[in-house]
Design a protein around this motif. Sequence first.
Motif, PDB file in Angstrom:
ATOM      1  N   GLN A 235     -53.067-119.145 -88.808  1.00 10.27           N
ATOM      2  CA  GLN A 235     -52.888-120.489 -89.355  1.00 10.27           C
ATOM      3  C   GLN A 235     -52.776-120.479 -90.880  1.00 10.27           C
ATOM      4  O   GLN A 235     -52.935-121.492 -91.540  1.00 10.27           O
ATOM      5  CB  GLN A 235     -54.035-121.408 -88.911  1.00 10.27           C
ATOM      6  N   ILE A 236     -52.471-119.306 -91.403  1.00  9.32           N
ATOM      7  CA  ILE A 236     -52.269-119.163 -92.849  1.00  9.32           C
ATOM      8  C   ILE A 236     -50.881-118.583 -93.099  1.00  9.32           C
ATOM      9  O   ILE A 236     -50.589-117.452 -92.693  1.00  9.32           O
ATOM     10  CB  ILE A 236     -53.342-118.251 -93.484  1.00  9.32           C
ATOM     11  N   LEU A 237     -50.021-119.344 -93.722  1.00  7.95           N
ATOM     12  CA  LEU A 237     -48.696-118.876 -94.131  1.00  7.95           C
ATOM     13  C   LEU A 237     -48.781-118.439 -95.583  1.00  7.95           C
ATOM     14  O   LEU A 237     -49.352-119.137 -96.421  1.00  7.95           O
ATOM     15  CB  LEU A 237     -47.649-119.981 -93.950  1.00  7.95           C
ATOM     16  N   PHE A 238     -48.153-117.313 -95.874  1.00  6.32           N
ATOM     17  CA  PHE A 238     -48.417-116.589 -97.123  1.00  6.32           C
ATOM     18  C   PHE A 238     -47.165-116.546 -97.998  1.00  6.32           C
ATOM     19  O   PHE A 238     -46.084-116.192 -97.533  1.00  6.32           O
ATOM     20  CB  PHE A 238     -48.867-115.171 -96.734  1.00  6.32           C
ATOM     21  N   GLU A 239     -47.303-116.930 -99.275  1.00  5.13           N
ATOM     22  CA  GLU A 239     -46.201-116.844-100.240  1.00  5.13           C
ATOM     23  C   GLU A 239     -46.776-116.356-101.562  1.00  5.13           C
ATOM     24  O   GLU A 239     -47.580-117.035-102.193  1.00  5.13           O
ATOM     25  CB  GLU A 239     -45.540-118.226-100.387  1.00  5.13           C
ATOM     26  N   ASP A 240     -46.394-115.154-101.982  1.00  7.05           N
ATOM     27  CA  ASP A 240     -47.011-114.568-103.179  1.00  7.05           C
ATOM     28  C   ASP A 240     -46.000-114.017-104.184  1.00  7.05           C
ATOM     29  O   ASP A 240     -46.319-113.131-104.968  1.00  7.05           O
ATOM     30  CB  ASP A 240     -47.987-113.458-102.776  1.00  7.05           C
TER      31      ASP A 240
END
Length: 310
Positions: A235-240
């Motif tokens: 439930q965590i979408l990641f953009e770094d």
Amino acid sequence: MAFLIISLIIMLIGLLRLKINKRSIIGGIFLASGLILSLASLFFELLNLIYLYLPSGDFATLIIAYGILPLIFLLVCGYFIFNSKTMRTKEGKSATAKLSALFGLNLLIAFPALFMLFTFSTKTIPQIIWYILLYILLIDIILCFLFAAYILYSWMSQMIPLQKKIDYIIILGSGVRSEEVPPLLKSRLDKGIEYYQKNPTAKFVVSGGQGADEPVSEAFAMRKYLHSQNIPNHQILFEDKFTTTYENMLFSKRIINEDWSDKEMPPSIIFSTNNYHVLRGSLYAQRVKLKAQGVGGTHSTLFLTYGLNS
């Protein structure tokens, strides 16, 4: 009374503008400016009534008419100056921790300097210098007033929590000094978690790249914190990859569009930042055509420059 009527008209213009566009920063500033001016007008009307109905020259009259306003002014300046100590405790020795004190000192200098300038005639000092000083001080005070109105409306806009179902919670990043999130960023995450608890199927979008002086990306530190709060990884979408608020909004929108399964029904999206930054974040969301409402986490002060975390 005329000043009060003008203030109420300014408030009405702001309300009408916000009715057309709820994200309008101009409408928000008009509304908050009208509110500030209305309160100031009522205060001066009260002082005028006291001056008229109490005996002239009476000690109580002098204290009320000539002592209350300077005292309020000094208390406001003192609050901002001493509040910087609280900010240093929570944010460390950063530039943002000093801004509260700088704002208070600026007010403490600018207003007395303006009154002192009016005590000097253009015969006392060269006319061109008098007008240059007047221009600088008026611009300084006007900018302080507009920023105060901005901060006030940012606070006002957060007083009513969102009640609708939420599908995605974007957390905008801020600087990190280690793998642990600092208090500023923690407040954004905690505000997002607050809405997640009411919407347990919602997904987080943690957004923020790694700066040259940061040991890990902001998104990495945020994901680690969410894991510590029992938020499942799926439930965590990641953009770094990106570092500015504009880029965070743009690529968070792309991530959400790729993840959202119901293409006929648009998702309900919020973004979590700090209360002073919500309106600015809303403008960026509007620029990238992202339909998202902002929510603000609390901070040690309502005053903080909004550009340092862009």
